[in-house]
Structures are given as structure tokens and as C-alpha cells.
Design a protein around this motif. Structure first.
Motif, PDB file in Angstrom:
ATOM      1  N   LEU A 107       3.737   2.415 -24.599  1.00 37.44           N
ATOM      2  CA  LEU A 107       4.963   2.103 -24.228  1.00 37.44           C
ATOM      3  C   LEU A 107       5.044   1.412 -22.654  1.00 37.44           C
ATOM      4  N   PHE A 108       4.021   2.165 -21.886  1.00 35.51           N
ATOM      5  CA  PHE A 108       4.010   1.692 -20.542  1.00 35.51           C
ATOM      6  C   PHE A 108       3.245   0.155 -20.707  1.00 35.51           C
ATOM      7  N   GLY A 109       2.442  -0.218 -21.752  1.00 39.70           N
ATOM      8  CA  GLY A 109       2.124  -1.360 -21.988  1.00 39.70           C
ATOM      9  C   GLY A 109       3.118  -2.542 -22.438  1.00 39.70           C
ATOM     10  N   VAL A 110       3.969  -2.067 -23.329  1.00 46.54           N
ATOM     11  CA  VAL A 110       4.957  -2.813 -23.665  1.00 46.54           C
ATOM     12  C   VAL A 110       5.987  -3.305 -22.524  1.00 46.54           C
ATOM     13  N   MET A 111       5.995  -2.359 -21.574  1.00 47.96           N
ATOM     14  CA  MET A 111       7.039  -2.683 -20.459  1.00 47.96           C
ATOM     15  C   MET A 111       6.123  -3.765 -19.686  1.00 47.96           C
ATOM     16  N   GLY A 112       4.884  -3.553 -19.576  1.00 47.58           N
ATOM     17  CA  GLY A 112       4.311  -4.449 -18.846  1.00 47.58           C
ATOM     18  C   GLY A 112       4.143  -5.958 -19.466  1.00 47.58           C
ATOM     19  N   PHE A 113       4.301  -6.046 -20.755  1.00 49.29           N
ATOM     20  CA  PHE A 113       4.461  -7.266 -21.342  1.00 49.29           C
ATOM     21  C   PHE A 113       5.482  -7.910 -20.929  1.00 49.29           C
ATOM     22  N   VAL A 114       6.734  -7.231 -20.630  1.00 48.60           N
ATOM     23  CA  VAL A 114       7.974  -8.074 -20.409  1.00 48.60           C
ATOM     24  C   VAL A 114       8.149  -8.161 -19.107  1.00 48.60           C
ATOM     25  N   VAL A 171       0.894  -1.273   0.098  1.00 47.38           N
ATOM     26  CA  VAL A 171       0.036  -0.127  -0.070  1.00 47.38           C
ATOM     27  C   VAL A 171       0.839   1.004   0.023  1.00 47.38           C
ATOM     28  N   ALA A 172       2.166   1.235   0.725  1.00 44.35           N
ATOM     29  CA  ALA A 172       2.877   2.450   0.760  1.00 44.35           C
ATOM     30  C   ALA A 172       3.359   2.670  -0.863  1.00 44.35           C
ATOM     31  N   VAL A 173       3.736   1.582  -1.621  1.00 43.58           N
ATOM     32  CA  VAL A 173       4.144   1.701  -3.023  1.00 43.58           C
ATOM     33  C   VAL A 173       3.018   2.184  -3.780  1.00 43.58           C
ATOM     34  N   ASP A 174       2.008   1.391  -3.666  1.00 48.70           N
ATOM     35  CA  ASP A 174       0.777   1.547  -4.585  1.00 48.70           C
ATOM     36  C   ASP A 174       0.038   2.936  -4.517  1.00 48.70           C
ATOM     37  N   SER A 175       0.112   3.372  -3.308  1.00 55.75           N
ATOM     38  CA  SER A 175      -0.629   4.645  -3.237  1.00 55.75           C
ATOM     39  C   SER A 175      -0.183   5.906  -3.890  1.00 55.75           C
ATOM     40  N   ILE A 176       1.310   5.894  -3.931  1.00 53.89           N
ATOM     41  CA  ILE A 176       2.136   6.889  -4.374  1.00 53.89           C
ATOM     42  C   ILE A 176       2.299   6.975  -5.770  1.00 53.89           C
ATOM     43  N   VAL A 177       2.477   5.565  -6.448  1.00 52.10           N
ATOM     44  CA  VAL A 177       2.603   5.143  -7.853  1.00 52.10           C
ATOM     45  C   VAL A 177       1.356   5.528  -8.389  1.00 52.10           C
ATOM     46  N   PHE A 199       6.102   3.616 -13.311  1.00 52.43           N
ATOM     47  CA  PHE A 199       4.991   3.114 -13.587  1.00 52.43           C
ATOM     48  C   PHE A 199       5.253   1.600 -13.654  1.00 52.43           C
ATOM     49  N   SER A 200       6.497   1.195 -14.185  1.00 53.35           N
ATOM     50  CA  SER A 200       6.819  -0.247 -14.350  1.00 53.35           C
ATOM     51  C   SER A 200       6.680  -0.837 -12.895  1.00 53.35           C
ATOM     52  N   VAL A 201       7.058  -0.095 -11.859  1.00 54.96           N
ATOM     53  CA  VAL A 201       7.219  -0.843 -10.582  1.00 54.96           C
ATOM     54  C   VAL A 201       5.704  -1.426 -10.407  1.00 54.96           C
ATOM     55  N   ILE A 202       4.675  -1.110 -10.668  1.00 63.74           N
ATOM     56  CA  ILE A 202       3.230  -1.494 -10.108  1.00 63.74           C
ATOM     57  C   ILE A 202       3.134  -3.086 -10.860  1.00 63.74           C
ATOM     58  N   PHE A 203       3.927  -3.259 -11.774  1.00 63.38           N
ATOM     59  CA  PHE A 203       3.777  -4.579 -12.328  1.00 63.38           C
ATOM     60  C   PHE A 203       4.600  -5.567 -11.359  1.00 63.38           C
ATOM     61  N   PHE A 204       5.759  -5.209 -10.993  1.00 61.88           N
ATOM     62  CA  PHE A 204       6.516  -6.068  -9.770  1.00 61.88           C
ATOM     63  C   PHE A 204       5.729  -6.130  -8.677  1.00 61.88           C
ATOM     64  N   LEU A 205       4.996  -5.086  -8.175  1.00 63.18           N
ATOM     65  CA  LEU A 205       4.188  -5.019  -6.957  1.00 63.18           C
ATOM     66  C   LEU A 205       2.902  -6.033  -6.947  1.00 63.18           C
ATOM     67  N   GLY A 206       2.401  -5.867  -8.289  1.00 68.05           N
ATOM     68  CA  GLY A 206       1.205  -6.571  -8.430  1.00 68.05           C
ATOM     69  C   GLY A 206       1.414  -8.191  -8.364  1.00 68.05           C
ATOM     70  N   PRO A 225       6.269  -8.782 -16.118  1.00 66.37           N
ATOM     71  CA  PRO A 225       5.824  -9.919 -15.393  1.00 66.37           C
ATOM     72  C   PRO A 225       6.590 -11.342 -15.252  1.00 66.37           C
ATOM     73  N   SER A 226       7.403 -11.585 -16.639  1.00 66.03           N
ATOM     74  CA  SER A 226       8.224 -12.769 -16.619  1.00 66.03           C
ATOM     75  C   SER A 226       9.624 -12.404 -15.827  1.00 66.03           C
ATOM     76  N   ILE A 227       9.967 -11.302 -15.818  1.00 67.56           N
ATOM     77  CA  ILE A 227      11.045 -10.673 -14.774  1.00 67.56           C
ATOM     78  C   ILE A 227      10.694 -10.960 -13.353  1.00 67.56           C
ATOM     79  N   ALA A 228       9.406 -10.454 -13.047  1.00 68.17           N
ATOM     80  CA  ALA A 228       8.964 -10.793 -11.731  1.00 68.17           C
ATOM     81  C   ALA A 228       8.860 -12.062 -11.328  1.00 68.17           C
ATOM     82  N   LYS A 229       8.161 -12.909 -12.149  1.00 65.93           N
ATOM     83  CA  LYS A 229       8.221 -14.193 -11.998  1.00 65.93           C
ATOM     84  C   LYS A 229       9.447 -15.004 -11.600  1.00 65.93           C
TER      85      LYS A 229
END
Length: 425
Positions: free
Chosen positions: A278-285, A245-251, A333-340, A287-291
């Protein structure tokens, strides 16, 4: 004979894409401002949105666990239709009527998000075969995040282009030119069509029988209390939610006002959709890194990585460099994918099936309450600083949020390390 749940995974992916990748996102702030609202009014509207979710997030999750997840997803889609219709009508109004319709839009949006939050993932998770379900969920979660990114690419490009009458009229013949006011309605019309798709696919979903076995409406309140108590007393779950929540709220607050930031750094409006893409393209890549990171490093290391990246990005936003200020914005913006990915993985591993939707809703409530409170604080910050020269208030607010985030997350990470160490022993 058990129900055929095999189609739920693909329906979940389609619903998630059309529900979340909305074509007005690249112009969200200026859409409301161009309707006649101020930036401060827009931020306050999002506070109303967050309060609505605060009131209904957990009850809707408990209803999903007791009455059925599919019913809540159908309701979420219907509310999305109402929300977009209000915004479409608001574009023909002004004054008190405009503000009233925007408030209804935000309330319906909050109710829709509350109904969908937790119910969608819980239905999809319980629809997977029980054998190796956790591994199958990692795969499905990565898949849905990638497809959401594809949806964002398409929606952001279309939304940004449709909002700019110069681009639309350039593509249209001379005798079919449209006015600026109509161009500004086009992204809203597109999202209205997305809501229809969401309604169609939620109606086709099949409820997992065991998800509602023996459930009774009168048990909902006790179910809420029990699930909330479980979240707050399970160390691993509590840790990931509080850091989250600390990260999500500010991002998320920055994502809400991103188009105002783009104007500040002198980025042309017609590019906003491409930036969202572009944000969406980063989100495509990502999740695999987060995994990979979640499978190979401890939860604490992943949380430190997420917090560190967020802080670095927030610091780099402060100078608001013309055009080059886009680099830290996209990084944040890319942080939100790692967090999610990290939060969802932990909660599904820890939560039992009968309380899964409620636990996810408790998480959603805490996240949205944090977002709402931070939006309110950010709104108050904006009013305390003069906006002369233009953009000064936004620059000042971006600066003041950095030490707040740094101090809060330092305390939380220190507490997290101690908590996880005790939990391990």
C-alpha cells in the motif's frame, strides 16, 4: 566517437528498483528480533549503519566524480551481495557470532548505500541529452519513483507472505512443508537474488565521458572540501538539506521500527507485506503530485507543506489505536516521497556536473548522520521507559519525539524564510 548513453536511463531505473525495494523491509525489525536480538540492539545496529555511511558517504561520492560513477555502482552491488550473505549465515548462529554477523551486515549495508548514494543519480542525470536536461530529469525522477513503488508493492507482498510459515505451508503440498526458521530466511534469499540483478545491470552501464574527464585521484580530497563548502554556502541548497534532514531522520527511524509499531497496534504479521505494498501504491501516485507542487509553488511553501504533514502524522501516531493506527503510519511514510522529489530537484538544478555526485553524497551524509543520531536518541528513549505493560516504552518514545520535531522545524522554517528572502534579493 562518443559512448552510447541512451541505455543508462533504463538501467538506472532497474538498478534503483532492485536496490531499494527489498523484500525484507516489511519484517526488518522483527527479522533481527526473531534471530535473537533485542529491539534496542536492533536500533543500535542501525546507528552503526549510519556511522558507516557518515564515514564513507562523501569519499565515495568524490570517488564517483573522479574515478567514475559506474565503478561505485558495481561496488555497491557487490557489497549488497556480501551484506545479504552475512544475514543468511547469521540465521544459523546465536550469541556473539550472531551479533558479529549482524554488525558486518550493517557495515556492508552502509558501505553499499554510500557507494550508490549520488553516483546513481549523477550517472543518470549526465547521461541525459544536454538540451532541456532539467525537464528530462523531472520526468525521469518521477518515472523512477513510480517504478520503485511498483517494486515495493511486489517486494512488500512477497516479503510479508514468505516470512509467515503458515501462508507458505498453506500454498505448499503436505509433503513439502517448511519450518518457521527456513521461512524466515526466504525474504533474505530473495534480496540476495535482487543483489545479483543489481550487479548485472551496473556492469552494463556506460560511463559518461565528460563526468570523469581530467579527473585524478589525488584531487579527491580537495574536491570533497570544495563541494562541501559549496553546499554549506549556497543558500537554496543549505535550506533544503537542513529541512530535509529534520524530516527524513524522524520518518526513516519510524520506518525502521514500523513492524514493532504494527505489533503494538495489533496488526497480524501476515499483513505487513500488504501494508508495504500500500505504501508502494501511494508512492506511485505521489511523485506526480510532488512534481505539480514543485512546479507551481515556491520552495518555501513546499517545505512548509512537508513539515506540516509530518507533524500531523507524528501526533496521530501517539495514541497507537489498534488497527486504525495504520492510517497515520501510512500518512507519515508518504511524506518521504514529497521530500525526496523536492530535495533531488533542487540539488540537481543547483549543482554543476563535475561536483554532482559529491554534492549528492554530502546530502546523503548529512541525512544519514541525522538519522543515526536520531536513532541513537530514540534508542536511549526506549531504555528510559519501562516496557510494562508491553509496548509502553514505544508509546512513550513516540510521544516525546513530537515536541522535539515541532520546535526544531519551527526554528528551521523561520530561518529558511529569512534566508530565501535575502537570497531572492
Amino acid at each position: 566517437m562518443s559512448a552510447d548513453l541512451s541505455g543508462n536511463s533504463s538501467r538506472f531505473v532497474i538498478f534503483s528498483v532492485f536496490f531499494t525495494a527489498r523484500a525484507y523491509y516489511p519484517v526488518l525489525a522483527i527479522l533481527f528480533i526473531d534471530l535473537g536480538l533485542t529491539l534496542n540492539q536492533f536500533v543500535m545496529l542501525n546507528f552503526i549503519w549510519a556511522i558507516t555511511i557518515f564515514l564513507f558517504e562523501v569519499p565515495s561520492g568524490a570517488l564517483a566524480d573522479t574515478l567514475g560513477r559506474r565503478k561505485l555502482l558495481v561496488a555497491a552491488s557487490a557489497l549488497m551481495l556480501i551484506e545479504m550473505f552475512c544475514l543468511l549465515v547469521a540465521s544459523w548462529t546465536s550469541g556473539a557470532m550472531l551479533l558479529a554477523l549482524c554488525v558486518i551486515n550493517r557495515i556492508c549495508s552502509g558501505l553499499s548505500e554510500a557507494c550508490a548514494s549520488g553516483a546513481d543519480e549523477a550517472l543518470a542525470y549526465d547521461s541525459l541529452p544536454e538540451q532541456n536536461r532539467a525537464a528530462a530529469w523531472d520526468e525521469l525522477l518521477a518515472k523512477v519513483m513510480r517504478w520503485r513503488s511498483v517494486g515495493f508493492v511486489v517486494a512488500m507482498i512477497l516479503g510479508g507472505l514468505l516470512y509467515d510459515p503458515r501462508i507458505v505451508n498453506y500454498l505448499l503440498p503436505a509433503d513439502a512443508q517448511i519450518a518457521t526458521e527456513f521461512a524466515h530466511r526466504l525474504p533474505v534469499i530473495l534480496v540476495l537474488l535482487q543483489a545479483l540483478v543489481c550487479l548485472l545491470f551496473t556492469l552494463k552501464m556506460v560511463e559518461p565521458a565528460h563526468a570523469i574527464a581530467g579527473a585524478r585521484l589525488e584531487n579527491t580530497f580537495n574536491h570533497i572540501l570544495g563541494s562541501a563548502r559549496w553546499v554549506l554556502t549556497t543558500p537554496k541548497t543549505l535550506v533544503v538539506i537542513l529541512i530535509g534532514v529534520a524530516v527524513d531522520s524522524i520518518v526513516r527511524n519510524f520506518a525502521t521500527i514500523n513492524s514493532s509499531y504494527y505489533r503494538l497496534i495489533e496488526v497480524p504479521e501476515w499483513t505487513y507485506g500488504f501494508l508495504g505494498a500500500l505504501f508502494g501504491v501511494m508512492g506511485f501516485v505521489i511523485p506526480s503530485i510532488a512534481k505539480y507542487l514543485n512546479e507551481n509553488f515556491s520552495l518555501f511553501v513546499n517545505l512548509v507543506f512537508i513539515v506540516g504533514c509530518t507533524l500531523l502524522g507524528l501526533v496521530a501516531l501517539v495514541p497507537a489505536w489498534p488497527v486504525f493506527g495504520l492510517i497515520p503510519a501510512i500518512f507519515v511514510f508518504s511524506v518521504i516521497f514529497f521530500l525526496g522529489f523536492t530535495v533531488s530537484r533542487v540539488l540537481h538544478e543547483e549543482a554543476e556536473s563535475f561536483r554532482r555526485a559529491t554534492v549528492l553524497s554530502v546530502k546523503g551524509l548529512i541525512f544519514n548522520l541525522g538519522y543515526g543520531l536520531f536513532s541513537l536518541a530514540f534508542s536511549l528513549l526506549l531504555t528510559r521507559f519501562p516496557n510494562s505493560p508491553e509496548g509502553n516504552a514505544l508509546r512513550s518514545a513516540l510521544l516525546w519525539q513530537v515536541p522535539f520535531f515541532a520546535l526544531l522545524t519551527f526554528i528551521l522554517l523561520w530561518w529558511t524564510k529569512l534566508t530565501l528572502r535575502r537570497f531572492a534579493h
